[in-house]
Design an enzyme around this catalytic site. Structure first.
Site, short mmCIF file in Angstrom:
data_model
loop_
_atom_site.label_atom_id
_atom_site.label_comp_id
_atom_site.label_asym_id
_atom_site.label_seq_id
_atom_site.Cartn_x
_atom_site.Cartn_y
_atom_site.Cartn_z
N ARG A 1 9.45 -4.52 5.05
CA ARG A 1 10.70 -4.21 5.74
C ARG A 1 10.66 -4.48 7.23
NH1 ARG A 1 9.38 -1.17 1.90
NH2 ARG A 1 10.80 -0.39 0.32
N GLN B 1 -3.28 -0.68 -1.96
CA GLN B 1 -2.46 -1.80 -2.43
C GLN B 1 -2.60 -2.98 -1.47
OE1 GLN B 1 1.03 1.10 -2.53
NE2 GLN B 1 1.65 -0.39 -4.05
N ASP C 1 -5.62 -6.70 3.09
CA ASP C 1 -6.06 -7.12 4.42
C ASP C 1 -7.51 -6.76 4.74
OD1 ASP C 1 -5.95 -4.33 5.03
OD2 ASP C 1 -3.88 -4.51 5.75
N HIS D 1 -4.84 -4.90 -5.43
CA HIS D 1 -4.20 -6.22 -5.39
C HIS D 1 -5.11 -7.30 -4.82
CE1 HIS D 1 -0.14 -3.89 -5.46
NE2 HIS D 1 -0.67 -4.00 -6.66
N CYS E 1 -13.76 -20.97 -12.80
CA CYS E 1 -15.16 -21.15 -13.17
C CYS E 1 -16.05 -20.10 -12.52
CB CYS E 1 -15.61 -22.55 -12.74
SG CYS E 1 -15.67 -22.76 -10.95
N CYS F 1 -11.44 -26.68 -6.15
CA CYS F 1 -12.71 -26.00 -6.40
C CYS F 1 -13.85 -27.02 -6.34
CB CYS F 1 -12.69 -25.31 -7.76
SG CYS F 1 -14.28 -24.61 -8.21
N SER G 1 5.66 2.72 -0.03
CA SER G 1 7.01 3.04 -0.51
C SER G 1 6.93 3.67 -1.90
CB SER G 1 7.86 1.78 -0.56
OG SER G 1 7.27 0.82 -1.42
N ASN H 1 4.47 9.26 5.17
CA ASN H 1 5.25 8.02 5.23
C ASN H 1 6.39 8.21 6.22
OD1 ASN H 1 5.13 5.41 3.78
ND2 ASN H 1 7.28 5.81 3.35
P1 NAD Z 1 5.97 -1.34 1.27
O1 NAD Z 1 6.14 -2.43 2.29
O2 NAD Z 1 6.78 -1.39 0.04
O3 NAD Z 1 6.18 0.09 1.94
C1 NAD Z 1 5.51 0.47 3.12
C2 NAD Z 1 5.98 1.88 3.47
O4 NAD Z 1 5.29 2.30 4.62
C3 NAD Z 1 7.48 1.94 3.77
O5 NAD Z 1 8.04 3.06 3.12
C4 NAD Z 1 7.52 2.08 5.30
O6 NAD Z 1 8.66 2.80 5.73
C5 NAD Z 1 6.22 2.84 5.55
N1 NAD Z 1 5.62 2.63 6.87
C6 NAD Z 1 5.60 1.52 7.63
N2 NAD Z 1 4.86 1.69 8.73
C7 NAD Z 1 4.41 2.97 8.68
C8 NAD Z 1 3.58 3.77 9.53
N3 NAD Z 1 3.05 3.27 10.66
N4 NAD Z 1 3.31 5.04 9.16
C9 NAD Z 1 3.83 5.56 8.02
N5 NAD Z 1 4.62 4.87 7.18
C10 NAD Z 1 4.90 3.58 7.50
O7 NAD Z 1 4.42 -1.33 0.98
P2 NAD Z 1 3.65 -1.05 -0.36
O8 NAD Z 1 4.20 0.16 -1.01
O9 NAD Z 1 2.22 -1.12 -0.05
O10 NAD Z 1 3.99 -2.31 -1.27
C11 NAD Z 1 4.02 -3.59 -0.75
C12 NAD Z 1 3.19 -4.57 -1.54
O11 NAD Z 1 2.97 -5.70 -0.69
C13 NAD Z 1 1.82 -4.04 -1.88
O12 NAD Z 1 1.63 -4.25 -3.22
C14 NAD Z 1 0.83 -4.85 -1.05
O13 NAD Z 1 -0.09 -5.48 -1.92
C15 NAD Z 1 1.62 -5.96 -0.41
N6 NAD Z 1 1.50 -6.04 1.08
C16 NAD Z 1 0.28 -5.84 1.66
C17 NAD Z 1 0.16 -5.89 3.05
C18 NAD Z 1 -1.21 -5.68 3.66
O14 NAD Z 1 -2.22 -5.97 3.03
N7 NAD Z 1 -1.30 -5.14 4.89
C19 NAD Z 1 1.27 -6.15 3.85
C20 NAD Z 1 2.51 -6.36 3.21
C21 NAD Z 1 2.61 -6.30 1.82
#
Ligand code: NAD
Length: 266
Positions: A38, A103, A106, A121, A142, A164, A206, A230
């Protein structure tokens, strides 16, 4: 229960537990400069994650080239662990936490020093062979695996979409894309960690991406206290023992440090 004293209420609960399991999502890394889905102006406003489904990646060289460009853009920012990642690592080092289920892709929990991290993930720090024509949603490679740096070096050497080196199959980031099955054992490792927890601390998720979001929900239904930290409401707030609305990097470190110092936190 919705918090009135975000840091103090969180510290009070953490202080009563010795086997905390964190469950983290993209929100814990936004303060490291990695946008969640978002975040305004973030990478996801330039790339549509729906363009990077597993089947599109397998079927289109153009999609693979754009996926490599996205990875390059991501790592060019050189993201580093923030105060929230570091606080979780301190909690584990002090013997109060049993680890993290994340999830995120990074690798910032490991970079912060967390020893036990279940990556639901996968990781964008590595690439893997997925075979020449993998079945729908399932890599069939492989076994070749390398650091993401390896792929960038091949791309810099003129190989736009590196193959690969062992079998000639497709190479992909070792992450779980849309339309891709979880890696074998990933869900089991996460379930196992949460099964041993005496408190589940969901941070920056989320709690809408399944099956991952089902894990803290299942823990709460088993009677394990669930804390949700959150900055916006989630569908699991109704199941939580405590809902803390705030920024992970602002709330978690003072709560953890208060607990580890054995002092009451306001
Ligand atoms: P999401 O983007 O759906 O939700 C993130 C939540 O964190 C939101 O509700 C947001 O309001 C809240 N948020 C944002 N910054 C915050 C902060 N500083 N403190 C507290 N809350 C905060 O993320 P999700 O639920 O992890 O799902 C997204 C999917 O996308 C995951 O499956 C993940 O694999 C992938 N993803 C990973 C990364 C990463 O590795 N950093 C980044 C983006 C997406």
């Amino acid at each position: 229960m919705r918090d009135r004293r975000p840091v103090g209420d969180l510290a009070a609960l953490l202080g009563r537990c010795s086997a905390v399991a964190a469950f983290t999502g993209a929100g814990i890394s936004t303060e490291s400069g990695i946008p969640d889905f978002r975040s305004p102006g973030g990478v996801w406003t330039r790339y549509d994650p729906r363009d990077f489904t597993f089947s599109k990646y397998v079927g289109s060289r153009d999609v693979r080239l754009r996926a490599w460009a996205m990875r390059r853009e991501f790592w060019a920012t050189e993201p580093r662990p923030n105060a929230a990642h570091l606080a979780l690592a301190r909690l584990e080092a002090a013997g109060r936490s049993i680890g993290v289920v994340t999830q995120n892709i990074d690798g910032l929990h490991q970079a912060a020093g967390s020893a036990t991290v279940a990556e639901l993930h996968g990781t964008s720090r590595e690439v893997m062979c997925i075979g020449a024509a993998p079945r729908v949603g399932t890599p069939d490679g492989c076994g070749f695996r390398a650091s993401t740096r390896w792929a960038f070096d091949r791309i810099d050497g003129g190989e736009g979409d590196p193959a690969c080196p062992s079998c000639g199959g497709l190479v992909k980031s070792a992450t779980v894309s849309f339309g891709q099955n979880l890696f074998p054992g990933a869900l089991e490792a996460a379930v196992d960690l949460l099964a041993r927890a005496d408190l589940v601390l969901a941070i920056g998720s989320s709690l809408q991406v399944h099956p991952a979001a089902g894990l803290p929900a299942a823990a709460a239904r088993r009677g394990v206290p669930l804390v949700i930290l959150n900055d916006e409401p989630t569908p699991l707030d109704v199941l939580a023992t405590l809902v803390v609305r705030g920024r992970a990097g602002a709330v978690l470190p003072p709560a953890v440090d208060g607990v580890l110092a054995g002092r009451p936190v306001a």
